[in-house]
Enzyme design. Structure first.
Site, PDB file in Angstrom:
ATOM      1  N   LYS A 171      44.805  45.404  45.985  1.00 18.51           N
ATOM      2  CA  LYS A 171      46.205  45.691  45.645  1.00 18.51           C
ATOM      3  C   LYS A 171      47.115  44.524  46.069  1.00 18.51           C
ATOM      4  CE  LYS A 171      49.995  47.900  44.569  1.00 18.51           C
ATOM      5  NZ  LYS A 171      50.428  48.184  43.204  1.00 18.51           N
ATOM      6  N   LYS A 239      58.081  44.139  50.764  1.00 14.95           N
ATOM      7  CA  LYS A 239      57.103  44.678  51.722  1.00 14.95           C
ATOM      8  C   LYS A 239      55.690  44.244  51.337  1.00 14.95           C
ATOM      9  CE  LYS A 239      55.559  48.573  50.675  1.00 14.95           C
ATOM     10  NZ  LYS A 239      54.436  49.206  49.960  1.00 14.95           N
TER      11      LYS A 239
HETATM   12  P1  NAD Z   1      59.615  56.127  46.924  1.00 14.91           P
HETATM   13  O1  NAD Z   1      60.484  55.568  47.987  1.00 14.91           O
HETATM   14  O2  NAD Z   1      60.211  56.512  45.595  1.00 14.91           O
HETATM   15  O3  NAD Z   1      58.833  57.439  47.454  1.00 14.91           O
HETATM   16  C1  NAD Z   1      58.369  57.605  48.750  1.00 14.91           C
HETATM   17  C2  NAD Z   1      58.612  59.059  49.137  1.00 14.91           C
HETATM   18  O4  NAD Z   1      58.026  59.311  50.427  1.00 14.91           O
HETATM   19  C3  NAD Z   1      60.095  59.406  49.251  1.00 14.91           C
HETATM   20  O5  NAD Z   1      60.349  60.549  48.422  1.00 14.91           O
HETATM   21  C4  NAD Z   1      60.298  59.750  50.738  1.00 14.91           C
HETATM   22  O6  NAD Z   1      61.230  60.792  50.945  1.00 14.91           O
HETATM   23  C5  NAD Z   1      58.893  60.179  51.141  1.00 14.91           C
HETATM   24  N1  NAD Z   1      58.599  60.011  52.563  1.00 14.91           N
HETATM   25  C6  NAD Z   1      58.804  58.947  53.351  1.00 14.91           C
HETATM   26  N2  NAD Z   1      58.346  59.181  54.595  1.00 14.91           N
HETATM   27  C7  NAD Z   1      57.832  60.449  54.587  1.00 14.91           C
HETATM   28  C8  NAD Z   1      57.224  61.269  55.562  1.00 14.91           C
HETATM   29  N3  NAD Z   1      57.063  60.848  56.812  1.00 14.91           N
HETATM   30  N4  NAD Z   1      56.800  62.502  55.190  1.00 14.91           N
HETATM   31  C9  NAD Z   1      56.979  62.948  53.918  1.00 14.91           C
HETATM   32  N5  NAD Z   1      57.571  62.207  52.945  1.00 14.91           N
HETATM   33  C10 NAD Z   1      57.988  60.981  53.285  1.00 14.91           C
HETATM   34  O7  NAD Z   1      58.422  55.067  46.722  1.00 14.91           O
HETATM   35  P2  NAD Z   1      57.439  54.916  45.469  1.00 14.91           P
HETATM   36  O8  NAD Z   1      58.040  53.963  44.498  1.00 14.91           O
HETATM   37  O9  NAD Z   1      56.980  56.265  45.026  1.00 14.91           O
HETATM   38  O10 NAD Z   1      56.232  54.142  46.183  1.00 14.91           O
HETATM   39  C11 NAD Z   1      55.331  54.802  47.080  1.00 14.91           C
HETATM   40  C12 NAD Z   1      54.185  53.842  47.392  1.00 14.91           C
HETATM   41  O11 NAD Z   1      53.512  53.481  46.163  1.00 14.91           O
HETATM   42  C13 NAD Z   1      54.635  52.527  48.046  1.00 14.91           C
HETATM   43  O12 NAD Z   1      53.693  52.109  49.000  1.00 14.91           O
HETATM   44  C14 NAD Z   1      54.688  51.563  46.870  1.00 14.91           C
HETATM   45  O13 NAD Z   1      54.518  50.216  47.288  1.00 14.91           O
HETATM   46  C15 NAD Z   1      53.526  52.075  46.026  1.00 14.91           C
HETATM   47  N6  NAD Z   1      53.621  51.769  44.589  1.00 14.91           N
HETATM   48  C16 NAD Z   1      54.798  51.951  43.901  1.00 14.91           C
HETATM   49  C17 NAD Z   1      54.851  51.647  42.538  1.00 14.91           C
HETATM   50  C18 NAD Z   1      56.129  51.807  41.718  1.00 14.91           C
HETATM   51  O14 NAD Z   1      56.165  51.337  40.570  1.00 14.91           O
HETATM   52  N7  NAD Z   1      57.171  52.461  42.236  1.00 14.91           N
HETATM   53  C19 NAD Z   1      53.715  51.166  41.879  1.00 14.91           C
HETATM   54  C20 NAD Z   1      52.523  51.025  42.592  1.00 14.91           C
HETATM   55  C21 NAD Z   1      52.495  51.326  43.950  1.00 14.91           C
END
Ligand code: NAD
Length: 296
Positions: A171, A239
């Site tokens: 990744k 990040k």
């Molecule tokens: P986001 O910020 O939209 O979602 C993260 C969620 O986790 C939020 O709803 C937050 O409230 C929740 N959260 C945080 N801490 C928490 C806890 N302790 N307990 C319960 N819930 C908690 O982020 P995202 O875009 O969904 O990304 C999530 C992961 O996936 C990241 O590591 C990101 O790098 C990865 N990712 C994102 C994408 C994208 O296109 N957005 C693509 C591939 C990978």
């Protein structure tokens, strides 16, 4: 049935919410928890059980999935999973985090009789909605086989790439490529526009040749319109590029373009664009070029 039936899903953001929805569609029993309210209620309307916390979510679960922002978030939730999880529970972390942290958590899970996979994803929000993610999995082969039907409900490409941490390493390579390609597409668009050439046909013909790539295919239209609505936030890619540079250092390799991409992403964030889509790199090229179109 022998395979997993009951899933706990922690983290219902841009990615997690549609991924959990696809598990419900595939017929799994899903307990959901998110730190901020709202998302769990929306999934409850699709048949999920809203849990009061991590411990409540993992009660009776076969598999617990985390999709959380960063390494410390996953480590904190992992402690709660360790405390509450029954022996044999499989934790599949689908967030993008540090590969070393994934390895350390997998080792601790094994000491406690739990199982762990790192299973980060590529494909963005659209891939999550369509159940078409590319999922790169690190861990034991038997655990990957057990979790595979669950992962295949969320992704169209599920590849076991090696032992714990390997999924996160792949990744990191993915995020290095995506950042570098977005920056180059941005520079190409600004070059074409500033030279007085219509960028729309330019992008079309570029996409058909050796320079063709998925960023051109999927992101160029938004970039030409200077629409930087996320998508994938600059904060998260910043990040990830920290993870990339640390992984390169740990492996003893030099990645000059990756280091430059990390600096450019960091500059964008420092200037207040952390909440924009990562294609806002184009706005930065506009500003660096004195073209003044780079709103985000
Ligand atoms: P986001 O910020 O939209 O979602 C993260 C969620 O986790 C939020 O709803 C937050 O409230 C929740 N959260 C945080 N801490 C928490 C806890 N302790 N307990 C319960 N819930 C908690 O982020 P995202 O875009 O969904 O990304 C999530 C992961 O996936 C990241 O590591 C990101 O790098 C990865 N990712 C994102 C994408 C994208 O296109 N957005 C693509 C591939 C990978």
């Amino acid at each position: 049935m022998d395979g997993p039936q009951r899933i706990a899903f922690i983290g219902l953001g841009i990615m997690g919410a549609p991924m959990a929805a696809n598990l419900l569609k595939a017929g799994y029993q899903v307990a959901v928890y998110n730190r901020s309210p709202g998302a769990a209620e929306r999934l409850a309307a699709l048949g999920a059980r809203p849990a009061t916390g991590v411990a409540d979510a993992v009660r009776g679960a076969d598999v617990v999935i985390t999709v959380l922002p960063d390494t410390p978030d996953v480590e904190a939730v992992f402690e709660e999973i360790l405390a509450a999880g029954a022996p044999g529970l499989l934790h599949a972390d689908m967030s993008t985090i540090d590969p070393g942290a994934s390895r350390a958590m997998a080792a601790r899970a094994a000491e406690d009789g739990l199982r762990a996979l790192d299973a980060p994803v590529s494909g963005g929000e659209q891939g999550a909605i369509e159940g078409a993610l590319s999922i790169m999995v690190g861990g034991e082969a038997a655990d990957v086989a057990y979790a595979r039907p669950v992962l295949e409900a969320m992704g169209s490409t599920v590849v076991h790439v090696g032992p714990s941490g390997s999924g996160q390493t792949v990744k990191a390579a993915n995020q290095l490529l995506v950042a570098g390609i977005i920056e180059l597409v941005a520079e190409a668009i600004v070059l074409v526009e500033a030279s007085g050439v219509d960028p729309e046909p330019a992008v079309r013909v570029l996409a058909g040749g050796l320079a063709g790539n998925r960023i051109l295919d999927r992101k160029a239209a938004g970039m030409l319109a200077r629409d930087f609505t996320p998508g994938f936030r600059v904060d998260l890619h910043h990040k990830d590029l920290g993870i990339v540079l640390a992984a390169a250092r740990a492996a003893g390799v030099t990645i000059p373009l990756g280091a430059l991409a990390a600096q450019l992403m960091g500059a964008l964030r420092a200037q207040g664009h952390g909440g924009s889509d990562h294609t806002a790199l184009l706005g930065q090229v506009d500003r660096l070029s004195g073209r003044g179109r780079g709103t985000s």
